[in-house]
Design a protein around this motif. Structure first.
Motif, PDB file in Angstrom:
ATOM      1  N   GLN A   1       0.884  -1.219   0.082  1.00 58.69           N
ATOM      2  CA  GLN A   1      -0.018   0.067  -0.059  1.00 58.69           C
ATOM      3  C   GLN A   1       0.712   1.431   0.076  1.00 58.69           C
ATOM      4  O   GLN A   1       1.904   1.454   0.567  1.00 58.69           O
ATOM      5  N   GLY A   2       0.370   2.312  -0.512  1.00 61.33           N
ATOM      6  CA  GLY A   2       1.209   3.418  -0.896  1.00 61.33           C
ATOM      7  C   GLY A   2       1.558   4.129   0.508  1.00 61.33           C
ATOM      8  O   GLY A   2       2.607   4.689   0.465  1.00 61.33           O
ATOM      9  N   GLU A   3       0.574   4.128   1.398  1.00 67.37           N
ATOM     10  CA  GLU A   3       0.967   4.778   2.410  1.00 67.37           C
ATOM     11  C   GLU A   3       2.160   4.234   3.250  1.00 67.37           C
ATOM     12  O   GLU A   3       2.873   4.817   4.073  1.00 67.37           O
ATOM     13  N   GLY A   4       2.172   2.776   3.265  1.00 70.93           N
ATOM     14  CA  GLY A   4       3.415   2.065   3.791  1.00 70.93           C
ATOM     15  C   GLY A   4       4.818   2.516   3.216  1.00 70.93           C
ATOM     16  O   GLY A   4       5.728   2.658   3.857  1.00 70.93           O
ATOM     17  N   HIS A   5       4.864   2.519   1.880  1.00 73.22           N
ATOM     18  CA  HIS A   5       5.690   2.792   1.312  1.00 73.22           C
ATOM     19  C   HIS A   5       6.340   4.549   1.275  1.00 73.22           C
ATOM     20  O   HIS A   5       7.497   4.777   1.646  1.00 73.22           O
ATOM     21  N   VAL A   6       5.116   5.374   1.543  1.00 67.32           N
ATOM     22  CA  VAL A   6       5.502   6.772   1.840  1.00 67.32           C
ATOM     23  C   VAL A   6       6.335   6.809   3.137  1.00 67.32           C
ATOM     24  O   VAL A   6       7.155   7.365   3.303  1.00 67.32           O
ATOM     25  N   ALA A   7       5.575   6.383   4.110  1.00 62.49           N
ATOM     26  CA  ALA A   7       6.301   6.055   5.623  1.00 62.49           C
ATOM     27  C   ALA A   7       7.891   5.649   5.543  1.00 62.49           C
ATOM     28  O   ALA A   7       8.744   6.103   6.015  1.00 62.49           O
ATOM     29  N   ALA A   8       7.812   4.534   4.920  1.00 62.72           N
ATOM     30  CA  ALA A   8       9.175   3.703   4.735  1.00 62.72           C
ATOM     31  C   ALA A   8      10.243   4.676   4.184  1.00 62.72           C
ATOM     32  O   ALA A   8      11.177   4.788   4.495  1.00 62.72           O
ATOM     33  N   LEU A   9       9.762   5.234   3.241  1.00 59.96           N
ATOM     34  CA  LEU A   9      10.771   6.253   2.466  1.00 59.96           C
ATOM     35  C   LEU A   9      11.162   7.469   2.904  1.00 59.96           C
ATOM     36  O   LEU A   9      12.209   7.867   3.188  1.00 59.96           O
ATOM     37  N   SER A  10      10.047   7.789   3.645  1.00 60.73           N
ATOM     38  CA  SER A  10      10.331   9.201   4.579  1.00 60.73           C
ATOM     39  C   SER A  10      11.385   9.154   5.605  1.00 60.73           C
ATOM     40  O   SER A  10      12.400   9.758   5.541  1.00 60.73           O
ATOM     41  N   GLU A  11      11.231   7.966   6.191  1.00 64.26           N
ATOM     42  CA  GLU A  11      12.277   7.620   7.100  1.00 64.26           C
ATOM     43  C   GLU A  11      13.757   7.594   6.769  1.00 64.26           C
ATOM     44  O   GLU A  11      14.620   8.062   7.159  1.00 64.26           O
ATOM     45  N   ARG A  12      13.826   7.035   5.440  1.00 65.85           N
ATOM     46  CA  ARG A  12      15.215   6.770   4.845  1.00 65.85           C
ATOM     47  C   ARG A  12      15.565   7.906   4.227  1.00 65.85           C
ATOM     48  O   ARG A  12      16.838   8.335   4.322  1.00 65.85           O
ATOM     49  N   TYR A  13      14.553   8.754   3.587  1.00 69.09           N
ATOM     50  CA  TYR A  13      15.119  10.050   3.096  1.00 69.09           C
ATOM     51  C   TYR A  13      15.623  11.025   4.115  1.00 69.09           C
ATOM     52  O   TYR A  13      16.488  11.703   3.873  1.00 69.09           O
ATOM     53  N   ALA A  14      15.001  11.054   5.206  1.00 72.76           N
ATOM     54  CA  ALA A  14      15.304  12.024   6.400  1.00 72.76           C
ATOM     55  C   ALA A  14      16.663  11.413   6.823  1.00 72.76           C
ATOM     56  O   ALA A  14      17.545  12.505   7.044  1.00 72.76           O
ATOM     57  N   ALA A  15      16.902  10.417   7.121  1.00 73.92           N
ATOM     58  CA  ALA A  15      18.017   9.697   7.482  1.00 73.92           C
ATOM     59  C   ALA A  15      19.217  10.205   6.549  1.00 73.92           C
ATOM     60  O   ALA A  15      20.431  10.605   6.938  1.00 73.92           O
ATOM     61  N   LEU A  16      19.155  10.134   5.083  1.00 78.54           N
ATOM     62  CA  LEU A  16      20.077  10.418   4.343  1.00 78.54           C
ATOM     63  C   LEU A  16      20.311  11.868   4.323  1.00 78.54           C
ATOM     64  O   LEU A  16      21.499  12.464   4.281  1.00 78.54           O
TER      65      LEU A  16
END
Length: 158
Positions: free
Chosen positions: A100-115
């Motif tokens: 589901q899109g919401e899960g991908h958005v949350a997972a990517l947000s975490e990783r983009y913030a870390a980078l």
């Protein structure tokens, strides 16, 4: 380090090569995570997210290349094999069961913030070491990561 006529001082080169390799590794990992999301996203926002994720990984590919080339310009070796990425990434593993899109958005947000945080630390470290050009390259990448993070967070807002 191999000999090069690049006149950045050796201490700055050593610092920059380390920072660049770490950011390269994380960038490749984030690129792969973004591709994972792009390929597997489902749900009512499919088309918009599929397209947005494609824009993100296309930008990442260009940024990764610039980081790797700067690393080599300074006399380093850009390590981008799957094995070096797995052993060196600072990002958490991307969940492969997301659909589901919401899960991908949350997972990517975490990783983009870390980078984004790692890039800012790298900007400071390379600037303090005396390598303004590397700091500038990392600043450009940071701007792109921040923009993607903004778009992800805006998408998640209810």
């Amino acid at each position: 380090m191999p000999k090069t006529r690049n006149d950045v001082n050796d201490n700055a080169k050593k610092t920059s090569i380390g920072v660049l390799q770490a950011c390269l590794t994380d960038g490749i990992d984030l690129y792969n995570a973004t591709r994972q999301a792009h390929w597997n996203v489902k749900g009512p926002q499919f088309h918009a997210l599929h397209t947005m994720f494609e824009d993100f990984y296309t930008t990442l590919a260009t940024d990764i290349d610039e980081v790797a080339e700067r690393l080599v310009q300074l006399g380093g070796t850009a390590n981008g094999t799957s094995q070096s990425v797995v052993s060196g990434t600072r990002l958490p593993p991307y969940p492969t069961d997301l659909r589901q899109g919401e899960g991908h958005v949350a997972a990517l947000s975490e990783r983009y913030a870390a980078l984004a945080a790692a890039l800012r630390a790298g900007i400071n470290a390379t600037d303090e070491a005396g390598d303004a050009d590397t700091a500038d390259i990392l600043t450009g990448v940071s701007k792109n990561i921040d923009k993607a993070l903004w778009m992800l967070e805006a998408t998640a807002e209810k």
